[in-house]
Design a protein around this motif. Sequence first.
Motif, mmCIF file in Angstrom:
data_model
loop_
_atom_site.group_PDB
_atom_site.id
_atom_site.type_symbol
_atom_site.label_atom_id
_atom_site.label_comp_id
_atom_site.label_asym_id
_atom_site.label_seq_id
_atom_site.Cartn_x
_atom_site.Cartn_y
_atom_site.Cartn_z
ATOM 1 N N VAL A 155 -1.227 -7.601 22.104
ATOM 2 C CA VAL A 155 -2.310 -6.878 21.455
ATOM 3 C C VAL A 155 -1.669 -6.165 20.268
ATOM 4 O O VAL A 155 -0.767 -5.350 20.436
ATOM 5 N N GLN A 156 -2.115 -6.517 19.075
ATOM 6 C CA GLN A 156 -1.558 -5.930 17.861
ATOM 7 C C GLN A 156 -2.608 -5.048 17.208
ATOM 8 O O GLN A 156 -3.807 -5.319 17.311
ATOM 9 N N TYR A 157 -2.145 -4.000 16.548
ATOM 10 C CA TYR A 157 -3.040 -2.979 16.007
ATOM 11 C C TYR A 157 -2.757 -2.725 14.535
ATOM 12 O O TYR A 157 -1.591 -2.581 14.136
ATOM 13 N N CYS A 158 -3.808 -2.668 13.737
ATOM 14 C CA CYS A 158 -3.695 -2.350 12.315
ATOM 15 C C CYS A 158 -4.201 -0.926 12.104
ATOM 16 O O CYS A 158 -5.398 -0.665 12.285
ATOM 17 N N PRO A 159 -3.318 0.003 11.714
ATOM 18 C CA PRO A 159 -3.748 1.380 11.513
ATOM 19 C C PRO A 159 -4.664 1.551 10.297
ATOM 20 O O PRO A 159 -5.478 2.479 10.269
ATOM 21 N N GLU A 217 2.338 -14.370 19.322
ATOM 22 C CA GLU A 217 3.680 -14.130 18.765
ATOM 23 C C GLU A 217 3.914 -12.642 18.543
ATOM 24 O O GLU A 217 2.982 -11.900 18.221
ATOM 25 N N LYS A 218 5.171 -12.228 18.661
ATOM 26 C CA LYS A 218 5.521 -10.830 18.420
ATOM 27 C C LYS A 218 5.423 -10.428 16.950
ATOM 28 O O LYS A 218 4.930 -9.342 16.654
ATOM 29 N N PRO A 219 5.874 -11.267 16.010
ATOM 30 C CA PRO A 219 5.775 -10.850 14.602
ATOM 31 C C PRO A 219 4.312 -10.634 14.197
ATOM 32 O O PRO A 219 3.451 -11.467 14.482
ATOM 33 N N VAL A 220 4.057 -9.514 13.538
ATOM 34 C CA VAL A 220 2.697 -9.162 13.129
ATOM 35 C C VAL A 220 2.291 -9.975 11.906
ATOM 36 O O VAL A 220 3.021 -10.029 10.916
ATOM 37 N N LYS A 221 1.130 -10.610 12.012
ATOM 38 C CA LYS A 221 0.488 -11.297 10.893
ATOM 39 C C LYS A 221 -0.963 -10.834 10.922
ATOM 40 O O LYS A 221 -1.742 -11.264 11.761
ATOM 41 N N ASN A 222 -1.294 -9.959 10.013
ATOM 42 C CA ASN A 222 -2.555 -9.231 10.029
ATOM 43 C C ASN A 222 -3.744 -10.078 9.553
ATOM 44 O O ASN A 222 -3.801 -10.464 8.392
ATOM 45 N N PRO A 223 -4.716 -10.340 10.442
ATOM 46 C CA PRO A 223 -5.882 -11.132 10.054
ATOM 47 C C PRO A 223 -6.911 -10.342 9.237
ATOM 48 O O PRO A 223 -7.778 -10.932 8.600
ATOM 49 N N TYR A 224 -6.801 -9.022 9.243
ATOM 50 C CA TYR A 224 -7.782 -8.192 8.538
ATOM 51 C C TYR A 224 -7.493 -8.067 7.046
ATOM 52 O O TYR A 224 -8.392 -7.824 6.264
ATOM 53 N N TYR A 225 -6.239 -8.235 6.670
ATOM 54 C CA TYR A 225 -5.873 -8.106 5.258
ATOM 55 C C TYR A 225 -5.129 -9.323 4.719
ATOM 56 O O TYR A 225 -4.887 -9.415 3.519
ATOM 57 N N GLY A 226 -4.718 -10.232 5.600
ATOM 58 C CA GLY A 226 -4.033 -11.439 5.148
ATOM 59 C C GLY A 226 -2.815 -11.134 4.307
ATOM 60 O O GLY A 226 -2.054 -10.214 4.605
ATOM 61 N N SER A 227 -2.631 -11.869 3.221
ATOM 62 C CA SER A 227 -1.425 -11.738 2.399
ATOM 63 C C SER A 227 -1.311 -10.376 1.717
ATOM 64 O O SER A 227 -0.219 -9.960 1.357
ATOM 65 N N ALA A 228 -2.429 -9.663 1.565
ATOM 66 C CA ALA A 228 -2.383 -8.338 0.929
ATOM 67 C C ALA A 228 -1.568 -7.340 1.750
ATOM 68 O O ALA A 228 -0.912 -6.463 1.188
ATOM 69 N N MET A 229 -1.621 -7.471 3.061
ATOM 70 C CA MET A 229 -0.871 -6.574 3.957
ATOM 71 C C MET A 229 -0.477 -7.351 5.209
ATOM 72 O O MET A 229 -0.796 -6.957 6.331
ATOM 73 N N LEU A 230 0.204 -8.452 5.005
ATOM 74 C CA LEU A 230 0.484 -9.412 6.068
ATOM 75 C C LEU A 230 1.143 -8.797 7.299
ATOM 76 O O LEU A 230 0.778 -9.109 8.420
ATOM 77 N N THR A 231 2.105 -7.926 7.121
ATOM 78 C CA THR A 231 2.852 -7.400 8.269
ATOM 79 C C THR A 231 2.428 -5.991 8.665
ATOM 80 O O THR A 231 3.117 -5.325 9.438
#
Length: 153
Positions: free
Chosen positions: A116-120, A130-144
């Motif tokens: 479960v990953q969280y975007c503040p 996967e453990k590495p965070v790849k943010n679906p809410y911002y994509g390449s703008a804020m990938l990690t």
Amino acid sequence: MVAVIATTLVQATFAQEHNGHDANTSVLASYYSLKNALVAGDATLASAKSLELVKSIESTDNKIIGDKDKAELLKHSTMVSKTTDIKAQREDFAPLSTAMITLAKSGKLSADPIYVQYCPMKKSSWLSSEKPVKNPYYGSAMLTCGKISETIN
């Protein structure tokens, strides 16, 4: 005769458990595909993957995903599938993820860990294999952007 009956019962039980696990795995795999399309910023692919998720959810037995959970999952995944506006898809992905997290915590969706990953920035979570965070809410703008908040085993 007893051996034949016992064998039949064991096979039927195994088939039900196996089919239930496959259905759960299919829903989770479809969700991950949708998440990855949002990470990539591909709205057309996200719409198609969301439609696959809808089909996976619909084909899952109500004993595996209850009516209330199924309705919630279908509501949000259908909303994502009906648009190719990436911003709208990402908005609808948040409540879909909340429902998926609830489902993941209540039943065995995978033999592998589910992160479960969280975007503040978005104040929303999602599931990842996967453990590495790849943010679906911002994509390449804020990938990690984000962190693992929980691991579901």
